[in-house]
Design a protein around this motif. Structure first.
Motif, short mmCIF file in Angstrom:
data_model
loop_
_atom_site.label_atom_id
_atom_site.label_comp_id
_atom_site.label_asym_id
_atom_site.label_seq_id
_atom_site.Cartn_x
_atom_site.Cartn_y
_atom_site.Cartn_z
N ARG A 140 0.85 -1.19 0.00
CA ARG A 140 0.00 0.00 0.00
C ARG A 140 0.89 1.25 0.00
O ARG A 140 1.56 1.55 0.99
N PRO A 141 0.93 2.00 -1.11
CA PRO A 141 1.81 3.16 -1.22
C PRO A 141 1.56 4.20 -0.13
O PRO A 141 0.41 4.48 0.22
N ALA A 142 2.65 4.76 0.37
CA ALA A 142 2.56 5.86 1.34
C ALA A 142 2.96 7.15 0.62
O ALA A 142 4.09 7.28 0.16
N TRP A 143 2.05 8.08 0.52
CA TRP A 143 2.32 9.36 -0.11
C TRP A 143 2.88 10.32 0.94
O TRP A 143 2.59 10.19 2.13
N ALA A 144 3.68 11.25 0.50
CA ALA A 144 4.26 12.23 1.42
C ALA A 144 3.15 13.02 2.12
O ALA A 144 2.23 13.52 1.47
N ARG A 145 3.23 13.09 3.44
CA ARG A 145 2.25 13.87 4.21
C ARG A 145 2.79 15.29 4.35
O ARG A 145 3.51 15.62 5.28
N VAL A 146 2.43 16.11 3.38
CA VAL A 146 2.95 17.47 3.33
C VAL A 146 1.78 18.43 3.13
O VAL A 146 0.85 18.15 2.37
N GLU A 147 1.84 19.55 3.82
CA GLU A 147 0.82 20.58 3.65
C GLU A 147 0.72 20.99 2.17
O GLU A 147 1.73 21.17 1.50
N GLY A 148 -0.51 21.11 1.68
CA GLY A 148 -0.74 21.58 0.33
C GLY A 148 -0.53 20.54 -0.75
O GLY A 148 -0.48 20.89 -1.95
N VAL A 149 -0.44 19.26 -0.38
CA VAL A 149 -0.13 18.24 -1.37
C VAL A 149 -1.16 18.19 -2.49
O VAL A 149 -0.84 17.82 -3.63
N ASP A 150 -2.38 18.58 -2.20
CA ASP A 150 -3.44 18.54 -3.22
C ASP A 150 -3.51 19.80 -4.06
O ASP A 150 -4.33 19.90 -4.98
N ARG A 172 10.70 19.59 -15.49
CA ARG A 172 11.25 19.81 -14.16
C ARG A 172 10.59 18.80 -13.22
O ARG A 172 9.37 18.84 -13.03
N VAL A 173 11.39 17.91 -12.68
CA VAL A 173 10.86 16.82 -11.87
C VAL A 173 11.38 16.96 -10.43
O VAL A 173 12.58 17.14 -10.21
N ALA A 174 10.46 16.87 -9.48
CA ALA A 174 10.81 16.87 -8.06
C ALA A 174 10.59 15.46 -7.53
O ALA A 174 9.48 14.94 -7.60
N CYS A 175 11.64 14.86 -7.01
CA CYS A 175 11.55 13.52 -6.44
C CYS A 175 11.61 13.63 -4.93
O CYS A 175 12.66 13.96 -4.37
N ILE A 176 10.48 13.36 -4.26
CA ILE A 176 10.43 13.40 -2.81
C ILE A 176 10.80 12.02 -2.30
O ILE A 176 10.06 11.06 -2.48
N GLY A 177 11.95 11.92 -1.66
CA GLY A 177 12.45 10.63 -1.20
C GLY A 177 13.76 10.28 -1.87
O GLY A 177 13.99 10.64 -3.04
N SER A 178 14.61 9.57 -1.13
CA SER A 178 15.94 9.26 -1.66
C SER A 178 16.38 7.85 -1.29
O SER A 178 17.58 7.58 -1.22
N ALA A 179 15.41 6.96 -1.05
CA ALA A 179 15.77 5.61 -0.60
C ALA A 179 15.64 4.60 -1.74
O ALA A 179 16.01 4.89 -2.88
N ALA A 180 15.10 3.42 -1.45
CA ALA A 180 15.21 2.28 -2.35
C ALA A 180 14.71 2.53 -3.77
O ALA A 180 15.40 2.20 -4.75
N THR A 337 8.25 7.54 -1.75
CA THR A 337 8.10 7.61 -0.30
C THR A 337 7.70 6.28 0.33
O THR A 337 7.22 6.25 1.47
N GLY A 338 7.87 5.20 -0.41
CA GLY A 338 7.69 3.89 0.20
C GLY A 338 6.25 3.50 0.41
O GLY A 338 5.34 3.92 -0.31
N PHE A 339 6.04 2.70 1.48
CA PHE A 339 4.75 2.04 1.68
C PHE A 339 4.30 2.15 3.14
O PHE A 339 5.09 2.47 4.03
N GLU A 340 3.02 1.89 3.35
CA GLU A 340 2.46 1.87 4.70
C GLU A 340 2.83 0.53 5.33
O GLU A 340 2.02 -0.40 5.39
N SER A 341 4.05 0.42 5.82
CA SER A 341 4.58 -0.86 6.27
C SER A 341 3.92 -1.37 7.55
O SER A 341 4.02 -2.56 7.86
#
Length: 484
Positions: A140-150, A172-180, A337-341
């Motif tokens: 189950r994907p976890a989206w970034a919990r950031v103000e104004g995401v919508d 112009r691409v913004a990638c939130i997250g830097s892990a797997a 941003t990974g998953f709802e682990s």
């Protein structure tokens, strides 16, 4: 009730397909596999982002039984793994047992007839003597919990839901997250983008990947000589299982060696001292997932790629605003941003004895006996359940141990007419207390805030030791651990 089955499996990913194949091999055909998506494959169906690949060697990342694939690389990409899964399902003639587009919404245990009653989103009702969950830990994907995401005016995607028609060329691409997922995605799209901004919350330990294409003669020799194939698997298996020592928190030489290799890898690929500092972790090796890549660091060194370590304060229509006040304009935002682990119920309401729900049983964090059985939920077995994830090896070896254990449990049910198997709560309690003590001596418990743990720091995803240790622990099903 519409239909009765001996076994219902929820999920047609690698675990569910493996379980189904072994059931057929054992002569058990009264089962069905319910898959909510329109095709099989699980994580390898869902994760189609550019660069998606496995971080375990191809010849190790497969079942030990059945036909072995003709892998094209030392580390296979997503399309090849999915293709081989489809071939696996065809080889074992699983299609007749799989129902696609069927989402289980509720599963309720009935003591009256010793079975599970399942409801689906299509209004179907099924009864099963045994319920097997195979929805995995990372579905189950976890989206970034950031103000104004919508509020963002451009395109937003999650790496696990990558649109087939998304073209980032010149954008112009913004990638939130830097892990797997990011360390695979970023190199794959960096050259095509106009500007790529990578937002990093904390750096990762990276080890060299050393991926390469396999020559035709290598592939032919492996397929022609099964003993060579088996020998390669065994060699890789033993080597990687020895790596488990590198995840212990006791200053052992394996861990120190890995940390040194990671440092040398960073130093060899990043010459800029300031950038190198921002990419150097300040936590224990292995506390977060250790990553492998040969091209992530070089991608970050490109002129059109920026690494941002300032925290994100909000998303605005034009882009991403960071704590230093800067607006990073973007046409596309990628949530890597990974998953709802910790959401481990697969979106299904599981109701056991005395109307106890799995969600309620796990309110302080998921736990099970051997990662397979949960007290209060008779005749239910989990594949890739709590505390069976790994930081050093192929999860399929853990899953195969679980499959063997479940097959033994089915045999125990057959041996006792009308019997049910509900793990003794005291057995489950003692097991998890022992497991927690052992996990306390691992890097996973070092307090870096990884997805392996609950908010209180309890490790609920990972196994504490080697695969061999888990195999030994699950090798023999003991009916004495279970009550009726």
């Amino acid at each position: 009730m519409d239909e009765d089955f001996e076994v219902v499996i929820i999920g047609a990913g690698m675990s569910g397909l493996g379980m189904a194949a072994r059931l057929k091999e054992a002569g058990r055909h009264a089962f069905t596999v319910l898959e909510k998506a329109g095709s099989i494959g699980g994580t390898w169906r869902d994760n189609t982002y550019p660069g998606a690949a496995c971080d375990v060697q191809s010849h190790l990342y497969w079942y030990s039984f059945g036909e072995q694939p003709d892998w094209s690389r030392t580390y296979a990409g997503q399309p090849e793994i999915l293709h081989n899964l489809e071939r696996f399902a065809a080889h074992h003639e699983l299609a007749e047992h799989i129902r696609l587009g069927v989402e289980v919404t509720r599963a309720t245990w009935s003591d009256d007839d010793g079975s599970w009653l399942l409801s689906t989103s299509r209004g179907e009702r099924l009864r099963a003597r045994v319920l097997i969950t195979a929805w995995g830990q990372l579905s189950r994907p976890a989206w970034a919990r950031v103000e104004g995401v919508d509020s963002f005016a451009g395109t937003q995607v999650h790496t696990a839901r990558w649109p087939d028609d998304l073209d980032v060329t010149g954008k112009r691409v913004a990638c939130i997250g830097s892990a797997a997922s990011a360390v695979q995605l970023v190199p794959a799209i960096a050259e095509a983008t106009g500007r790529l901004t990578v937002f990093q919350r904390s750096p990762n330990y990276l080890l060299p990947r050393q991926d390469r294409a396999l020559a035709d003669d290598e592939r032919a020799a492996l397929l022609a000589e099964p003993e060579r194939y088996a020998s390669l698997r065994e060699e890789l298996y033993r080597e990687r299982d020895g790596w488990a020592a590198g995840l212990r928190d006791d200053g052992n030489p394996v861990r120190e060696q890995f940390q040194q290799v990671a440092g040398e890898h960073l130093g060899a690929q990043i010459s800029d001292g300031e950038l190198r500092d921002r990419l150097t972790p300040d936590y224990a090796f292995g506390c977060k997932r250790v990553l492998i890549s040969d091209d992530y660091y070089p991608a970050l060194s490109r002129d059109n790629v920026d690494l941002v370590t300032e925290s994100i304060v909000r998303i605005e229509p034009e882009g991403v605003r960071t704590a230093d006040g800067r607006l990073h304009e973007a046409d596309v935002i990628v949530h890597a941003t990974g998953f709802e682990s910790l959401n481990r119920t697969g979106g299904v309401e599981i109701v056991g004895r005395d109307l106890l729900t799995l969600r309620e049983a796990w309110k302080e964090g998921p736990e099970a006996y051997l990662g397979v059985s949960v007290s209060g939920f008779p005749n239910m077995f989990m594949l890739y359940g709590p505390n069976t994830n790994l930081g050093h090896h192929s999860i399929l070896f853990m899953v195969e141990s679980q499959i063997d254990y479940v097959l033994q449990a089915l045999g125990a049910l057959d041996a006792g007419r009308g019997r049910t198997l509900d793990v003794d709560p005291e057995v489950q309690r003692r097991y998890n207390e022992e497991l927690r003590r052992d996990l306390a001596g691992t890097a996973f418990a070092a307090g870096c805030g990884s997805w392996y743990t609950t908010g209180e720091g309890r490790v609920v995803n990972n196994w504490s030791s080697s695969i061999e240790a888990y195999r030994e622990r699950t090798a023999v099903f003991s009916p004495r651990d279970y009550v009726g």
